[in-house]
Design a protein around this motif. Structure first.
Motif, PDB file in Angstrom:
ATOM      1  N   ALA A   1       2.590  17.412  59.062  1.00 38.04           N
ATOM      2  CA  ALA A   1       2.614  18.739  59.671  1.00 38.04           C
ATOM      3  C   ALA A   1       2.497  19.815  58.596  1.00 38.04           C
ATOM      4  CB  ALA A   1       3.906  18.918  60.461  1.00 38.04           C
ATOM      5  N   ALA A   2       3.159  19.589  57.469  1.00 37.68           N
ATOM      6  CA  ALA A   2       3.120  20.577  56.386  1.00 37.68           C
ATOM      7  C   ALA A   2       1.702  20.712  55.848  1.00 37.68           C
ATOM      8  CB  ALA A   2       4.073  20.160  55.266  1.00 37.68           C
ATOM      9  N   ALA A   3       1.012  19.567  55.712  1.00 32.81           N
ATOM     10  CA  ALA A   3      -0.361  19.599  55.211  1.00 32.81           C
ATOM     11  C   ALA A   3      -1.247  20.363  56.176  1.00 32.81           C
ATOM     12  CB  ALA A   3      -0.882  18.174  55.024  1.00 32.81           C
ATOM     13  N   ARG A   4      -1.023  20.142  57.485  1.00 35.66           N
ATOM     14  CA  ARG A   4      -1.842  20.863  58.473  1.00 35.66           C
ATOM     15  C   ARG A   4      -1.558  22.339  58.423  1.00 35.66           C
ATOM     16  NH1 ARG A   4      -1.186  16.813  63.582  1.00 35.66           N
ATOM     17  NH2 ARG A   4      -2.384  15.115  62.669  1.00 35.66           N
ATOM     18  N   ALA A   5      -0.277  22.685  58.326  1.00 37.07           N
ATOM     19  CA  ALA A   5       0.076  24.103  58.265  1.00 37.07           C
ATOM     20  C   ALA A   5      -0.577  24.745  57.049  1.00 37.07           C
ATOM     21  CB  ALA A   5       1.592  24.268  58.200  1.00 37.07           C
ATOM     22  N   ALA A   6      -0.560  24.015  55.925  1.00 37.83           N
ATOM     23  CA  ALA A   6      -1.139  24.558  54.695  1.00 37.83           C
ATOM     24  C   ALA A   6      -2.638  24.764  54.854  1.00 37.83           C
ATOM     25  CB  ALA A   6      -0.859  23.616  53.527  1.00 37.83           C
ATOM     26  N   SER A   7      -3.290  23.812  55.534  1.00 33.23           N
ATOM     27  CA  SER A   7      -4.737  23.922  55.668  1.00 33.23           C
ATOM     28  C   SER A   7      -5.119  25.051  56.609  1.00 33.23           C
ATOM     29  CB  SER A   7      -5.321  22.601  56.179  1.00 33.23           C
ATOM     30  OG  SER A   7      -4.926  22.401  57.524  1.00 33.23           O
ATOM     31  N   ALA A   8      -4.175  25.520  57.417  1.00 32.95           N
ATOM     32  CA  ALA A   8      -4.486  26.611  58.334  1.00 32.95           C
ATOM     33  C   ALA A   8      -4.149  27.970  57.753  1.00 32.95           C
ATOM     34  CB  ALA A   8      -3.715  26.409  59.641  1.00 32.95           C
ATOM     35  N   GLU A   9      -3.559  27.980  56.535  1.00 30.12           N
ATOM     36  CA  GLU A   9      -3.255  29.270  55.894  1.00 30.12           C
ATOM     37  C   GLU A   9      -4.537  30.073  55.727  1.00 30.12           C
ATOM     38  OE1 GLU A   9      -0.547  30.919  54.625  1.00 30.12           O
ATOM     39  OE2 GLU A   9       0.714  29.503  55.703  1.00 30.12           O
ATOM     40  N   PRO A  10      -4.500  31.343  56.081  1.00 32.51           N
ATOM     41  CA  PRO A  10      -5.740  32.118  56.040  1.00 32.51           C
ATOM     42  C   PRO A  10      -6.325  32.262  54.634  1.00 32.51           C
ATOM     43  CG  PRO A  10      -3.826  33.519  56.520  1.00 32.51           C
ATOM     44  CD  PRO A  10      -3.376  32.098  56.632  1.00 32.51           C
ATOM     45  N   ARG A  11      -5.418  32.291  53.581  1.00 33.00           N
ATOM     46  CA  ARG A  11      -5.934  32.524  52.241  1.00 33.00           C
ATOM     47  C   ARG A  11      -6.161  31.230  51.479  1.00 33.00           C
ATOM     48  NH1 ARG A  11      -8.201  37.266  51.310  1.00 33.00           N
ATOM     49  NH2 ARG A  11      -7.193  37.888  49.385  1.00 33.00           N
ATOM     50  N   ALA A  12      -6.084  30.089  52.162  1.00 30.41           N
ATOM     51  CA  ALA A  12      -6.255  28.836  51.440  1.00 30.41           C
ATOM     52  C   ALA A  12      -7.629  28.790  50.802  1.00 30.41           C
ATOM     53  CB  ALA A  12      -6.095  27.660  52.395  1.00 30.41           C
ATOM     54  N   PRO A  13      -7.692  28.420  49.522  1.00 27.85           N
ATOM     55  CA  PRO A  13      -8.987  28.415  48.852  1.00 27.85           C
ATOM     56  C   PRO A  13      -9.913  27.361  49.458  1.00 27.85           C
ATOM     57  CG  PRO A  13      -7.321  27.358  47.503  1.00 27.85           C
ATOM     58  CD  PRO A  13      -6.607  27.941  48.674  1.00 27.85           C
ATOM     59  N   ARG A  14     -11.131  27.755  49.710  1.00 27.00           N
ATOM     60  CA  ARG A  14     -12.111  26.800  50.220  1.00 27.00           C
ATOM     61  C   ARG A  14     -13.088  26.499  49.104  1.00 27.00           C
ATOM     62  NH1 ARG A  14     -11.570  26.161  55.566  1.00 27.00           N
ATOM     63  NH2 ARG A  14     -10.295  27.735  56.558  1.00 27.00           N
TER      64      ARG A  14
ATOM     65  N   ASP B   1     -16.865  44.811  40.254  1.00 27.70           N
ATOM     66  CA  ASP B   1     -17.432  43.617  40.881  1.00 27.70           C
ATOM     67  C   ASP B   1     -18.604  43.064  40.085  1.00 27.70           C
ATOM     68  OD1 ASP B   1     -15.534  43.846  42.759  1.00 27.70           O
ATOM     69  OD2 ASP B   1     -16.816  44.726  44.310  1.00 27.70           O
ATOM     70  N   ALA B   2     -19.404  43.981  39.487  1.00 25.93           N
ATOM     71  CA  ALA B   2     -20.537  43.519  38.691  1.00 25.93           C
ATOM     72  C   ALA B   2     -20.050  42.760  37.457  1.00 25.93           C
ATOM     73  CB  ALA B   2     -21.412  44.708  38.275  1.00 25.93           C
TER      74      ALA B   2
ATOM     75  N   LEU C   1      -2.332  36.327  42.078  1.00 27.30           N
ATOM     76  CA  LEU C   1      -3.420  37.301  42.150  1.00 27.30           C
ATOM     77  C   LEU C   1      -4.763  36.558  42.150  1.00 27.30           C
ATOM     78  CD1 LEU C   1      -2.297  40.232  39.836  1.00 27.30           C
ATOM     79  CD2 LEU C   1      -1.798  39.826  42.222  1.00 27.30           C
ATOM     80  N   THR C   2      -5.816  37.280  42.576  1.00 26.95           N
ATOM     81  CA  THR C   2      -7.112  36.629  42.712  1.00 26.95           C
ATOM     82  C   THR C   2      -7.796  36.486  41.349  1.00 26.95           C
ATOM     83  OG1 THR C   2      -8.228  38.724  42.980  1.00 26.95           O
ATOM     84  CG2 THR C   2      -7.428  37.666  44.980  1.00 26.95           C
ATOM     85  N   ILE C   3      -8.865  35.723  41.342  1.00 31.32           N
ATOM     86  CA  ILE C   3      -9.673  35.582  40.132  1.00 31.32           C
ATOM     87  C   ILE C   3     -10.122  36.963  39.656  1.00 31.32           C
ATOM     88  CG2 ILE C   3     -11.901  34.744  39.269  1.00 31.32           C
ATOM     89  CD1 ILE C   3     -11.617  32.310  40.985  1.00 31.32           C
TER      90      ILE C   3
ATOM     91  N   PRO D   1     -14.592  35.380  43.799  1.00 31.37           N
ATOM     92  CA  PRO D   1     -13.578  36.192  43.097  1.00 31.37           C
ATOM     93  C   PRO D   1     -12.311  36.429  43.897  1.00 31.37           C
ATOM     94  CG  PRO D   1     -15.454  37.546  43.724  1.00 31.37           C
ATOM     95  CD  PRO D   1     -15.826  36.137  44.051  1.00 31.37           C
ATOM     96  N   ASP D   2     -12.308  36.116  45.204  1.00 34.44           N
ATOM     97  CA  ASP D   2     -11.129  36.374  46.029  1.00 34.44           C
ATOM     98  C   ASP D   2     -10.159  35.202  46.087  1.00 34.44           C
ATOM     99  OD1 ASP D   2     -11.630  39.006  46.821  1.00 34.44           O
ATOM    100  OD2 ASP D   2     -13.203  38.295  48.168  1.00 34.44           O
TER     101      ASP D   2
END
Lengths: 507, 395
Positions: free
Chosen positions: B357-370, A381-382, A355-357, A398-399
């Protein structure tokens, strides 16, 4: 004793052992000697490197550097099988047997007597019964293992471990779930094995047990050996000092709180206890008061805290909150009365990693409102943004999934989860363990400022210095008993706490 | 879809760049959607009017409508199962519960003085729903209160439920002759009721879980049960709720099935629905180990299975081999969704080590934390620096 240890060839000698994990240097130039026919205690606080050393000795890990000699001969233990073949047997804290098989099958599993591809059951039972009898155990080997109490199961595990031709027996906290009589029985077996020439390495957190059964001890701290002593030569105060690693003179002076807590207790426990976890104790926590709990690992600090939160139900005594009797059978009961608890196991008992933060932060508040009353999104959110900012949680998005945060940020997230519910009593179990220095100082500051705002707190930490600095009152635990409640202040030094833990009369 | 800002070295400026395609392919619903479209296209040569929808006798008519009608009970069962599976549970009894609900309703209809009265159909539906509710309570009681493993608790009802349905029907197939009861699974004006009911239940469930806090609490119980308990979540109550809900969904499916055929067959009504339902949930991206759930994904998964069955029928594949094809399609989609398989496949195509390849796939995950911008960030995200290179590799 001390004179002839240098002449005997150790059955197991590890020297210059070094083990590097990605984040930490777990062992650095560690030497360990196990002599034939001795019971040797391996000691150290959590994270000192005991388990890593044992795993190297049993072939689970391979050391990056260093040498292992068995009976003077250098060996390479690259797998658990190799270690077993070399005569090293291990019994772990958790019983690793099959509860649904019979005692006899458990003892001889994998080395059943066989004729023409078929197991000779009668012979198997006879052999098992003989082994069991040798340990003075009076049990029916044909019964399934789970018919017997945990202590007997633990002993069966040891019988299994020594059923092979064992030279070295490693016991990793075998007594943590045993009661007094059961421990005595185990010690009896250990002494008998020692007299037969088996070298035993015994890991425990119970100091009394070391002095009762062990001959020598090796103390680890921060991945290094800080002492190797015959038990007779080091008293309990000296041992505690070695394990905790603070020179008495180097300890900070108490920073006194601005405001002294006063008034009636917010929470009062009377004779509260739970069999096998913590003996009945009395404890008061007043608004604005920080009650520190000190004691070695396994002394019952966490068990006490869990009773106050209803994480485990007490089986004796009463708890009252603001003078009203309170039945704390579940966390929900405690939360309703304004009690919050941050577990020491952030991963297994705190976070919901996927789950998210945001979701993790609002979880406790949302749970107390029930599922039909969601927190309005704007307010949610606040609140989340406010606490991310106040506690400086990074990343501040938070996401992001909570599982990807670093240890310190996970801890702050869990603090946010509870602070958002505005608790009256906050129980913090090892909130600063395994987090970096900066985050640690922030959390300590937060504890002081929250208590000055009137929040009652129970603060648990393995670091005595930290407990002393933050607490108005210090409860000292030892062997699952709250043995003293000491008022904080300049008079309360870590020396006094150590002597209390070591069981000596405080001056 | 928010596409990432193109890096300077990107070989293409088209909106459908390699990078955005790669991102889309990583979405959990990409492959089920591709499979659905592919299955539909397979039909086109043999059935030229496959995509056309017309009116006949005042009813909507066409292959797609047929698929939707056929799939709607599966969708209902799948929606209930999604919530159960999100709590790290399972409900194997949905098929049996559907049979109980259908038989109980028909049992009432044949006893009514006037089978055609609206009140008869309403009461019958009420009885069917009550039966589903009771079954859900039964499952929930054993799982949440008694701590019995979900697969065991619901397996017993899966077996015993068919027996209960036979007892209600006295071992016979009950045939009803009620125009009002037939309406439940029939036509509401030009529209088939099944589609409307399924759509309404899906919409209501999404509202129920996402507009209240139920979804969050369910996901917390499935994600880490002990942590949820210590945060004050009443896990047992949540579990009871999802099993009851699942029982209700199965009962609605059972009513639809029996009304559609104006009969209740205790042995065959809703047979294998639990398996189709679980497959739909898995295809939709909800993990059997609990946690995050995706109702939209389950609907898509059910549509894939429904379309597959329809296609096999249309192509004249013998009915006996349907299950083989179903298994094959599901395993293909699961493989395509699996990060491990994708990494191996990419490595094999480009002849690079699997780990890279696995590292690249992981980095392309849409929800990967930036965590860019955070001074301590780069150390935490080992895959991040590799991300731009994925755009430069040419096939």
């Amino acid at each position: 004793m001390a004179s002839d240890t240098s002449q005997t060839t150790p059955v197991l000698q590890m020297s210059g052992i070094r083990k590097q994990f990605p984040a930490v240097l777990a062992l650095d130039d560690v030497g360990f000697r196990l002599l034939p026919g001795e019971i040797h205690a391996l000691l150290g606080e959590n994270g000192a490197g005991k388990s890593t050393l044992i795993k190297i000795a049993t072939g689970v890990y391979e050391a990056d550097a260093g040498q292992i000699r068995l009976g003077g001969v250098p060996v390479r233990l690259d797998s658990p099988t190799a270690a077993q073949r070399a005569g090293i047997s291990t019994v772990y804290q958790e019983v690793n047997l099959c509860p649904n098989l019979s005692v006899a099958e458990n003892i001889l599993l994998g080395r059943e007597p066989v004729r023409a591809g078929r197991i000779r059951w009668r012979e198997l039972r006879r052999q098992a019964a003989e082994l069991v009898a040798r340990f003075g155990l009076d049990i029916d080997v044909t019964e399934p293992l789970d018919r017997y109490p945990l202590a007997v199961q633990q002993l069966v595990a040891i019988v299994r471990a020594v059923a092979v031709d064992v030279k070295i027996l490693i016991l990793d906290e075998p007594t943590s779930s045993l009661d007094r009589d059961e421990v005595a029985r185990l010690f009896d077996v250990m002494r008998r094995l020692r007299d037969h020439g088996v070298a035993i390495c015994f890991v425990t957190h119970f100091l009394d047990q070391i002095y009762e059964v062990c001959d020598r001890m090796t103390v680890l701290r921060g991945g290094r050996v800080v002492g190797e002593h015959p038990v007779a030569e080091l008293d309990q105060v000296g041992l505690v000092r070695l394990m905790i690693g603070k020179d008495l003179a180097a300890l900070d002076e108490l920073a006194s709180h601005v405001r002294e807590p006063s008034g009636d207790p917010l929470l009062a426990a009377r004779g509260t206890g739970r069999r096998g976890a913590i003996e009945p104790f009395d404890l008061d926590v007043r608004p604005g008061e920080v009650v520190g709990l000190a004691g070695l690992l396994g002394s019952g600090r966490t068990e006490l805290a869990r009773l106050l939160f209803g994480a485990d139900a007490a089986d004796s005594g009463t708890v009252s909150v603001e003078g009203e009797p309170a039945t704390l059978h579940s966390p929900t009961d405690a939360i309703e009365r304004g009690i919050a608890f941050c577990s020491e196991n952030r991963k297994t008992e705190g976070l919901i990693p996927e789950l998210t933060i945001r979701e993790n932060i609002i979880l406790a508040l949302q749970a107390s409102r029930g599922w039909t009353r969601p927190i309005p999104p704007a307010r949610r959110d606040a609140l989340v943004a406010e606490y991310i900012k106040v506690l400086d949680i990074r990343p501040a998005d938070p996401d992001v999934a909570a599982g990807s945060l670093s240890g310190g940020n996970q801890q702050k997230l869990l603090l946010a989860r509870w602070l958002i519910t505005r608790p009256r009593l906050l129980i913090l179990d090892e909130p600063t363990r395994g987090i970096d220095v900066g985050a640690k100082a922030e959390i300590q500051k937060l504890v002081v400022s929250l208590s000055e705002e009137g929040m009652a707190m129970v603060f648990i930490s393995a670091e005595l210095e930290e407990v002393l600095r933050l607490s108005h009152t210090v409860g000292v635990l030892r062997d699952r008993r709250l043995i003293a409640r000491l008022a904080g202040g300049p008079d309360l030094t870590s020396d006094r706490i150590m002597t209390t833990i070591a069981g000596e009369v405080a001056a | 879809m928010n596409s990432p800002s193109p890096s300077p070295s990107a070989p293409s400026r088209r909106p459908w760049s390699r990078e955005s395609l790669f991102k889309a392919a990583s979405h959990r619903l990409f492959w089920p959607a591709v499979m659905l479209v592919a299955l539909m296209l397979v039909n086109l040569p043999s059935t030229p009017g496959y995509f056309s929808v017309g009116m006949r006798h005042g009813h909507l008519y066409g292959s797609l409508i047929n698929i939707l009608i056929f799939t709607s009970p599966h969708i209902l069962v799948g929606v209930g199962l999604t919530l159960v599976i999100a709590t790290a549970g399972i409900d194997l009894s949905v098929g049996a519960v559907a049979a109980i609900a259908g038989t109980a309703a028909c049992w009432w209809v044949v006893r009514a003085p006037d089978q055609n009265a609206a009140a008869t159909a309403l009461a019958a539906a009420g009885i069917g729903l009550a039966a589903g509710l009771a079954c859900g309570l039964w499952n929930g009681f054993f799982v949440a209160r008694m701590g019995i493993q979900p697969i065991v608790a619901t397996l017993t009802l899966m077996v015993a439920g068919r027996g209960v349905a036979q007892l209600i029907g006295n071992g016979q197939i009950i045939t009803v002759n009620s125009s009002s009861y037939a309406l439940i699974g029939g036509w509401w004006g030009p529209l088939p009721s099944g589609i409307l009911i399924a759509a309404a239940v899906v919409a209501a469930t999404i509202l129920l879980t996402r507009r209240t806090a139920l979804g969050l609490l369910i996901e917390s119980v499935g994600g880490n049960a002990e942590a949820a308990r210590l945060a004050g979540v009443r896990a047992r109550r949540i579990k009871l709720i999802v099993y009851v809900f699942c029982g209700l969904c199965a009962a609605i499916a059972g009513l639809m099935l029996s009304s559609n055929t104006s009969s209740a067959d205790a042995n065959n009504s809703g047979l294998w629905y639990e398996l189709d339902g679980i497959l739909a949930v898995v295809l939709g991206g909800t993990s059997l180990s609990g946690g995050r759930f995706h109702l939209g994904g389950t609907v898509l998964g059910a549509l894939v299975i429904g379309t597959l069955n329809n296609t096999l029928f249309a192509l004249g594949v013998p009915a006996q081999s349907n299950l083989v094809f179903e298994g094959a399609v599901v395993i293909i989609v699961c493989l395509l969704q699996s990060p491990v398989f994708r990494a191996r496949f990419v490595a094999w195509r480009r002849r690079i080590p699997v780990g890279v390849a696995a590292a690249r796939a992981a980095s392309a995950e849409p929800r990967a934390p930036r965590v860019t911008g955070d001074p301590s960030g780069p150390a935490d995200v080992p895959g991040a620096p590799a991300a731009p290179t994925t755009t430069e590799v040419s096939g």
